[in-house]
Write an enzyme that holds these catalytic residues in place. Structure first.
Site, PDB file in Angstrom:
ATOM      1  NE  ARG A  60      52.598 -49.258  -2.203  1.00 25.23           N
ATOM      2  CZ  ARG A  60      53.849 -48.954  -1.925  1.00 25.23           C
ATOM      3  NH1 ARG A  60      54.670 -49.845  -1.481  1.00 25.23           N
ATOM      4  NH2 ARG A  60      54.288 -47.725  -2.045  1.00 25.23           N
ATOM      5  CB  THR A  61      48.780 -48.337  -7.723  1.00 22.86           C
ATOM      6  OG1 THR A  61      48.569 -48.051  -6.338  1.00 22.86           O
ATOM      7  CG2 THR A  61      47.447 -48.458  -8.409  1.00 22.86           C
ATOM      8  CE  LYS A  82      55.239 -34.068 -27.840  1.00 23.25           C
ATOM      9  NZ  LYS A  82      55.031 -34.896 -29.026  1.00 23.25           N
ATOM     10  NE  ARG A 132      48.133 -43.537  -8.283  1.00 23.54           N
ATOM     11  CZ  ARG A 132      48.683 -44.136  -7.232  1.00 23.54           C
ATOM     12  NH1 ARG A 132      49.903 -43.801  -6.845  1.00 23.54           N
ATOM     13  NH2 ARG A 132      48.032 -45.064  -6.578  1.00 23.54           N
ATOM     14  CG  HIS A 181      43.722 -45.553  -4.667  1.00 20.34           C
ATOM     15  ND1 HIS A 181      43.725 -46.515  -5.671  1.00 20.34           N
ATOM     16  CD2 HIS A 181      45.006 -45.478  -4.223  1.00 20.34           C
ATOM     17  CE1 HIS A 181      44.953 -46.982  -5.808  1.00 20.34           C
ATOM     18  NE2 HIS A 181      45.750 -46.366  -4.952  1.00 20.34           N
TER      19      HIS A 181
END
Ligand code: NCD
Length: 307
Positions: A51-52, A80, A101, A129
């Site tokens: 969703r986000t 890396k 995120r 959030h």
């Protein structure tokens, strides 16, 4: 450069304005269809998301802008060993705005302090959030028409659920809020949220393990998933995962105009038998999230002088 790391980075007046913009976008989508033409949003997702991420991307496309993205965390230079600080500097050369995120609490701060374009926290570990909270607030506004004088129950994983922490912070700025915290003992709201928000602001709250006991008082019920990825062992997760399953039976004593929210994904917390109940708002909440992200992208790009 302006960034949104925490929901408290936005004032109550700014939240009102975002809700007004989102409502105008819903009513007049054509007016906004090209406002971000030629501009780029970068989505950096170092944790799974449906969703986000997709709602950020859909939001930018619906504003006429473009999206650049990495296929997965594993395929990015983070694998890396690149730091978030360096990634921020690099992506600032490509994009006009960044949504990230990350599994680590605080990663959004590092991003914001090193990027030269506006940044948005799309979830940092178990911390917060804010854009899910924007979706939650628009949903509450559309369902209830107010933010004051509401009794809100949070049910499930209140310990690791970052959406819960952000929404409690947001609600703490309104009058007449009562909170019910419903969770197993092991998944109680962290004491820093209780002390710094609920107790500091004198917000009345009850803590219980029993959902049915508080159900009759609730105007909003915010269900959450047990956050498997933040558990240290699978056994605890398996023991706690089905602590609360909302069924039609459990809604017997609920208010007629209760609004049931859930940030999704749902695992088992809400029976699908509830999806057709007019009180189920979680799929509307998904759509509201896209409109609020559109409003936020617009605001940040305007403030940065990009559009
Ligand atoms: C939430 C999250 O990522 O914290 N999902 C979302 O963004 N809608 C809730 C969850 O994963 O349980």
């Amino acid at each position: 450069m302006r960034s949104v790391i925490d929901i408290l980075d936005l004032s109550v007046e700014e939240l009102d304005q975002l809700i007004k913009t989102a409502t105008d976008i819903i009513d007049n989508p054509a007016k906004y269809a090209h406002v971000c033409a030629g501009k780029k949003l970068a989505t950096l997702f170092f944790e799974p998301s449906t969703r986000t991420r997709m709602s950020f991307e859909a939001a930018m496309y619906e504003l006429g802008g473009n999206v650049i993205s990495m296929a997965s965390a594993a395929s990015s230079s983070a694998s890396k060993g690149e730091s978030v600080a360096d990634t921020a500097k690099v992506i600032s050369c490509y994009a006009d705005i960044i949504a990230m995120r990350h599994p680590k609490e605080g990663a959004a701060y590092v991003l914001a302090h090193n990027a030269t374009v506006p940044t948005i926290n799309a979830g940092d570990g178990g911390h917060c959030h804010p854009t899910q909270t924007l979706a939650d607030l628009l949903t509450i506004h559309r369902e209830k028409g107010r933010f004051n004088n509401l009794t809100v129950g949070f049910c499930g994983d209140l310990k690791f659920g970052r959406t819960v922490h952000s929404l409690i912070n947001a609600l703490s700025r309104y009058e007449g809020i009562n909170i019910a915290l419903i969770s197993p003992d092991e998944l109680k709201l962290p004491s820093y949220v209780k002390k710094d928000v609920l107790q500091k602001k004198d917000i009345p709250y009850v803590q219980t393990t029993n959902l049915e006991e508080v159900m009759p008082a609730l105007d909003i019920l915010y269900m959450t998933r047990v956050q498997r990825e933040r558990f240290f062992n699978e056994e605890d997760y398996l023991r706690l995962k089905d602590s609360y399953i909302l069924t039609p039976e459990k809604l017997k004593n609920a208010k007629e105009d209760l609004a049931i929210l859930h940030p999704l994904p749902r695992v088992n917390e809400i029976s699908v038998a509830i999806d057709d109940d007019p009180r189920a708002c979680y799929f509307k909440q998904v759509l509201n999230g896209k409109y609020m992200r559109m409003a936020l992208i617009l605001k940040l790009l305007k403030e940065a002088g990009t559009i």
